[in-house]
Design a protein around this motif. Structure first.
Motif, mmCIF file in Angstrom:
data_model
loop_
_atom_site.group_PDB
_atom_site.id
_atom_site.type_symbol
_atom_site.label_atom_id
_atom_site.label_comp_id
_atom_site.label_asym_id
_atom_site.label_seq_id
_atom_site.Cartn_x
_atom_site.Cartn_y
_atom_site.Cartn_z
ATOM 1 N N VAL A 52 0.826 -1.214 0.000
ATOM 2 C CA VAL A 52 0.000 0.000 0.000
ATOM 3 C C VAL A 52 0.859 1.262 0.000
ATOM 4 C CG1 VAL A 52 -1.588 1.382 1.407
ATOM 5 C CG2 VAL A 52 -2.063 -1.041 0.997
ATOM 6 N N TYR A 53 1.828 1.338 0.895
ATOM 7 C CA TYR A 53 2.648 2.550 0.954
ATOM 8 C C TYR A 53 3.530 2.700 -0.280
ATOM 9 C CZ TYR A 53 1.243 3.565 5.754
ATOM 10 O OH TYR A 53 0.513 3.890 6.879
ATOM 11 N N THR A 54 4.015 1.589 -0.803
ATOM 12 C CA THR A 54 4.788 1.661 -2.049
ATOM 13 C C THR A 54 3.890 2.077 -3.203
ATOM 14 O OG1 THR A 54 6.216 -0.127 -1.232
ATOM 15 C CG2 THR A 54 6.379 0.412 -3.565
ATOM 16 N N ASP A 55 2.670 1.543 -3.230
ATOM 17 C CA ASP A 55 1.684 1.955 -4.246
ATOM 18 C C ASP A 55 1.456 3.466 -4.203
ATOM 19 O OD1 ASP A 55 1.340 -0.621 -5.062
ATOM 20 O OD2 ASP A 55 -0.704 -0.846 -4.316
ATOM 21 N N ALA A 56 1.336 4.010 -2.990
ATOM 22 C CA ALA A 56 1.053 5.435 -2.841
ATOM 23 C C ALA A 56 2.188 6.281 -3.444
ATOM 24 C CB ALA A 56 0.867 5.780 -1.360
ATOM 25 N N ILE A 57 3.412 5.925 -3.110
ATOM 26 C CA ILE A 57 4.563 6.654 -3.660
ATOM 27 C C ILE A 57 4.645 6.471 -5.175
ATOM 28 C CG2 ILE A 57 7.085 6.798 -3.653
ATOM 29 C CD1 ILE A 57 6.930 5.857 -0.699
ATOM 30 N N GLN A 58 4.432 5.239 -5.635
ATOM 31 C CA GLN A 58 4.489 4.962 -7.063
ATOM 32 C C GLN A 58 3.372 5.686 -7.808
ATOM 33 O OE1 GLN A 58 4.453 0.683 -6.603
ATOM 34 N NE2 GLN A 58 6.623 0.522 -7.093
ATOM 35 N N GLY A 59 2.198 5.818 -7.176
ATOM 36 C CA GLY A 59 1.094 6.537 -7.807
ATOM 37 C C GLY A 59 1.441 7.998 -8.064
ATOM 38 N N ILE A 60 2.066 8.634 -7.086
ATOM 39 C CA ILE A 60 2.492 10.024 -7.253
ATOM 40 C C ILE A 60 3.546 10.138 -8.347
ATOM 41 C CG2 ILE A 60 3.645 11.950 -6.111
ATOM 42 C CD1 ILE A 60 2.393 10.891 -3.460
ATOM 43 N N LEU A 61 4.471 9.189 -8.364
ATOM 44 C CA LEU A 61 5.546 9.210 -9.353
ATOM 45 C C LEU A 61 5.013 9.035 -10.775
ATOM 46 C CD1 LEU A 61 8.550 9.302 -10.027
ATOM 47 C CD2 LEU A 61 8.664 6.841 -9.563
ATOM 48 N N LEU A 62 4.066 8.114 -10.954
ATOM 49 C CA LEU A 62 3.581 7.858 -12.317
ATOM 50 C C LEU A 62 2.720 9.018 -12.844
ATOM 51 C CD1 LEU A 62 0.345 6.731 -12.550
ATOM 52 C CD2 LEU A 62 1.371 4.869 -11.250
ATOM 53 N N ILE A 63 1.967 9.694 -11.967
ATOM 54 C CA ILE A 63 1.205 10.873 -12.406
ATOM 55 C C ILE A 63 2.167 11.980 -12.838
ATOM 56 C CG2 ILE A 63 -0.359 12.719 -11.692
ATOM 57 C CD1 ILE A 63 -1.680 10.741 -9.790
ATOM 58 N N SER A 64 3.197 12.192 -12.032
ATOM 59 C CA SER A 64 4.197 13.214 -12.361
ATOM 60 C C SER A 64 4.885 12.889 -13.679
ATOM 61 C CB SER A 64 5.239 13.312 -11.234
ATOM 62 O OG SER A 64 4.629 13.595 -9.995
ATOM 63 N N GLY A 65 5.224 11.612 -13.869
ATOM 64 C CA GLY A 65 5.883 11.190 -15.101
ATOM 65 C C GLY A 65 5.008 11.385 -16.322
ATOM 66 N N ALA A 66 3.703 11.103 -16.175
ATOM 67 C CA ALA A 66 2.781 11.256 -17.304
ATOM 68 C C ALA A 66 2.657 12.729 -17.711
ATOM 69 C CB ALA A 66 1.418 10.680 -16.940
ATOM 70 N N PHE A 67 2.511 13.623 -16.727
ATOM 71 C CA PHE A 67 2.436 15.054 -17.038
ATOM 72 C C PHE A 67 3.724 15.538 -17.702
ATOM 73 C CE2 PHE A 67 -1.162 15.541 -13.993
ATOM 74 C CZ PHE A 67 -1.981 16.320 -14.798
ATOM 75 N N LEU A 68 4.842 15.082 -17.198
ATOM 76 C CA LEU A 68 6.136 15.479 -17.746
ATOM 77 C C LEU A 68 6.269 15.052 -19.202
ATOM 78 C CD1 LEU A 68 8.863 16.802 -16.947
ATOM 79 C CD2 LEU A 68 9.680 14.499 -16.387
ATOM 80 N N CYS A 69 5.846 13.832 -19.482
ATOM 81 C CA CYS A 69 5.960 13.323 -20.845
ATOM 82 C C CYS A 69 5.033 14.073 -21.794
ATOM 83 C CB CYS A 69 5.646 11.830 -20.885
ATOM 84 S SG CYS A 69 6.304 11.015 -22.344
ATOM 85 N N LEU A 70 3.799 14.369 -21.364
ATOM 86 C CA LEU A 70 2.882 15.129 -22.209
ATOM 87 C C LEU A 70 3.469 16.506 -22.529
ATOM 88 C CD1 LEU A 70 0.131 15.388 -23.621
ATOM 89 C CD2 LEU A 70 -0.801 16.239 -21.457
ATOM 90 N N TYR A 71 4.087 17.115 -21.540
ATOM 91 C CA TYR A 71 4.709 18.430 -21.753
ATOM 92 C C TYR A 71 5.768 18.353 -22.853
ATOM 93 C CZ TYR A 71 7.958 22.281 -21.014
ATOM 94 O OH TYR A 71 8.785 23.352 -21.212
ATOM 95 N N PHE A 72 6.619 17.330 -22.810
ATOM 96 C CA PHE A 72 7.685 17.214 -23.802
ATOM 97 C C PHE A 72 7.125 16.914 -25.196
ATOM 98 C CE2 PHE A 72 10.625 16.852 -20.233
ATOM 99 C CZ PHE A 72 11.722 17.552 -20.726
ATOM 100 N N ILE A 73 6.074 16.110 -25.273
ATOM 101 C CA ILE A 73 5.486 15.822 -26.589
ATOM 102 C C ILE A 73 4.894 17.099 -27.186
ATOM 103 C CG2 ILE A 73 3.787 14.462 -27.874
ATOM 104 C CD1 ILE A 73 3.919 12.386 -25.597
ATOM 105 N N LEU A 74 4.114 17.829 -26.379
ATOM 106 C CA LEU A 74 3.469 19.050 -26.876
ATOM 107 C C LEU A 74 4.499 20.104 -27.282
ATOM 108 C CD1 LEU A 74 0.500 19.408 -24.339
ATOM 109 C CD2 LEU A 74 0.388 18.637 -26.718
ATOM 110 N N SER A 75 5.625 20.107 -26.584
ATOM 111 C CA SER A 75 6.661 21.096 -26.910
ATOM 112 C C SER A 75 7.276 20.844 -28.287
ATOM 113 C CB SER A 75 7.756 21.087 -25.848
ATOM 114 O OG SER A 75 8.520 19.895 -25.892
ATOM 115 N N LYS A 76 7.109 19.632 -28.808
ATOM 116 C CA LYS A 76 7.679 19.275 -30.105
ATOM 117 C C LYS A 76 6.648 19.311 -31.238
ATOM 118 C CE LYS A 76 11.283 16.302 -28.122
ATOM 119 N NZ LYS A 76 12.446 16.931 -28.781
ATOM 120 N N ILE A 77 5.384 19.629 -30.915
ATOM 121 C CA ILE A 77 4.315 19.682 -31.917
ATOM 122 C C ILE A 77 4.127 21.116 -32.395
ATOM 123 C CG2 ILE A 77 1.818 19.419 -32.263
ATOM 124 C CD1 ILE A 77 1.898 17.051 -30.370
ATOM 125 N N ASP A 78 3.976 21.297 -33.678
ATOM 126 C CA ASP A 78 3.704 22.628 -34.229
ATOM 127 C C ASP A 78 2.377 23.155 -33.685
ATOM 128 O OD1 ASP A 78 5.992 22.364 -35.723
ATOM 129 O OD2 ASP A 78 4.955 21.711 -37.549
#
Length: 471
Positions: free
Chosen positions: A175-201
């Motif tokens: 449970v506690y590892t899930d909680a930390i991993q949940g925060i990490l994966l949300i942050s990672g998803a937002f970060l990746c979307l930012y980088f993709i959009l930065s490369k789109i016209d």
């Protein structure tokens, strides 16, 4: 490929997960502490754990792959969650807290006898094996793209890591590892979307306009069709699957029992379930953004849809960010795997073997290790599939075997011919499954695989209702 900084980030993450599991090792003094944390876990951690169980590598990779190859029709699955969460809070959570059992399936034995408990337990274990196999396989794809290691090697290494920390720490570590991993994966998803959009016209606006013009934001056809993934099929499929998750899945019921009170358990359902809806939308945005990016910058060669996201991470992201994204993807997969391992071990203890208390903790650790090892074998069987998401959804429909229908009978019908109802439901499941394997046979019944759980569940409940016995 990844650099030394990326490797360092990934190694630090994996070592931290193992160390976290070891922290809880000495707290596991009996079966109750291993399976429900002695009912002392806080709402925030349980909610993030429920969310992380929803967001596996199936979500992190297959949903963007699905949006890249098709449209947003699969997002309709998430739209059923608020409805099923309400039903779970209203009916299922109070029921399980009243029964006060580590097993979700003790209720079925009380209502219908030992056979019902065994039937549901076996179906659950088969479903978890299929799920863990899909998750491990999808988790291996980006690591393969980034490191060059073989898929088989990655599956085995990751499976062994999950085996170690879920076996050591029990439900608290999970449970506690899930909680930390949940925060990490949300942050990672937002970060990746930012980088993709930065490369789109044109950035987000350019992406949205291009996607609209090419019908990439469609929620599917509203025509009702037995053979294709229409809006209504996915909505009903999502309703049945999510109601089964909240109402009959050991992974979720254990979290209800790990909460301090009924109200805390109900908050866990609302917070954990509803958080998945916007996050799943984020994954579809990533898939659509990837399609627009590669529409503007064509790929040099054809790549399977599930591997487009890993390819982008491998070729387009800067050093350091790659390591963070890989850690996020590992988080998505490992959180769900550890949950499935722990809950499957609990089912084996409480429902299948019923081990005595003196040996129960040792059995739980052994069963956890065995289930983790079986998940590695299941993942290897996924090698070479075109769409892991489609395969997983089909297997989930088949292996679930109408468990929800049996639970609904137990809730709503006092006395019923449950054995006959389940038998008829199983015949239907086997018939439709064999029809998929042998479509040219004269007895074949062509049906979209996702309809199996819908019709199977409805059939079991309808037969049981019609054959109910009066007091």
């Amino acid at each position: 490929m990844i650099g030394s900084l990326d490797i360092a980030i990934i190694c630090i993450y994996l070592l931290a997960v193992l160390a976290f599991g070891w922290m809880f090792y000495r707290k596991q003094t009996d079966a109750s502490s291993f399976t429900r944390g002695n009912g002392r876990l806080p709402v925030w951690a349980l909610s993030l754990s429920v969310f992380a169980t929803f967001v596996s590598s199936i979500s992190f990779l297959a949903l963007p792959g699905n949006a890249f190859a098709k449209d947003w029709s699969s997002f309709v699955f998430s739209l059923s969650i608020p409805i099923t969460a309400f039903l779970a809070v209203r009916f299922f959570v109070p029921l399980y807290r009243k029964i006060n059992s580590d097993s979700a399936y003790a209720f079925l034995e009380e209502r219908f006898g030992r056979w019902a408990r065994i039937y549901a337990s076996v179906c659950y274990l088969l479903t978890q094996l299929a799920r863990m196999g899909a998750i491990l396989y999808l988790l291996a794809l980006p690591v393969n793209s980034l490191t060059g290691l073989g898929l088989e090697q990655i599956i085995v290494i990751t499976g062994l890591l999950v085996l170690l920390y879920s076996t050591l720490g029990g439900i608290e570590a999970v449970v506690y590892t899930d909680a930390i991993q949940g925060i990490l994966l949300i942050s990672g998803a937002f970060l990746c979307l930012y980088f993709i959009l930065s490369k789109i016209d044109g950035g987000f606006g350019g992406m949205w306009q291009e996607a609209l013009q090419n019908h990439k934001l469609s929620l599917g056809s509203f025509a009702f069709d037995w053979k294709s993934s229409s809006f209504w099929l996915i909505l009903f499929y999502g309703f049945f699957i999510n109601l089964q998750n909240f109402g009959a899945d050991q992974s979720y019921i254990q979290r209800y029992m790990s909460a301090k009170s009924v109200k805390d358990a109900q908050k866990t359902v609302w917070l954990g379930g509803l958080l998945y809806v916007p996050v799943s939308l984020l994954f579809f945005l990533i898939g659509t953004a990837l399609w627009v990016y590669y529409f503007q910058n064509p790929l040099p060669e054809a790549i399977p849809a599930d591997q487009v996201f890993p390819h982008f991470i491998s070729t387009e992201l800067p050093v350091g960010i790659k390591g963070l994204l890989i850690a996020a993807i590992l988080s998505a997969g490992m959180s769900t795997l550890s949950t499935s391992v722990n809950s499957s071990a609990t089912v084996l203890l409480t429902d299948i073997f019923k081990i005595e208390t003196a040996n129960s903790l040792r059995f739980l650790r052994t069963a956890s290790a065995i289930m983790a090892a079986c998940s590695i074998v299941a993942a290897l069987l996924f090698l070479g599939v075109d769409s892991a998401l489609d395969v997983w959804w089909a297997l989930a429909s088949i292996f679930s075997g109408g468990i929800l229908g049996l639970f609904l009978l137990g809730l709503l019908v006092k006395k019923s011919a449950a054995k006959l109802a389940v038998s008829i439901g199983l015949v239907f499941v086997l018939w439709t499954s064999l029809s998929q394997m042998f479509p040219e046979s004269p007895w074949a019944f062509t049906l979209h695989p996702n309809f199996v759980i819908i019709i199977g569940t409805t059939l079991i409940f309808a037969v049981g209702w019609l054959l109910r016995k009066k007091d």
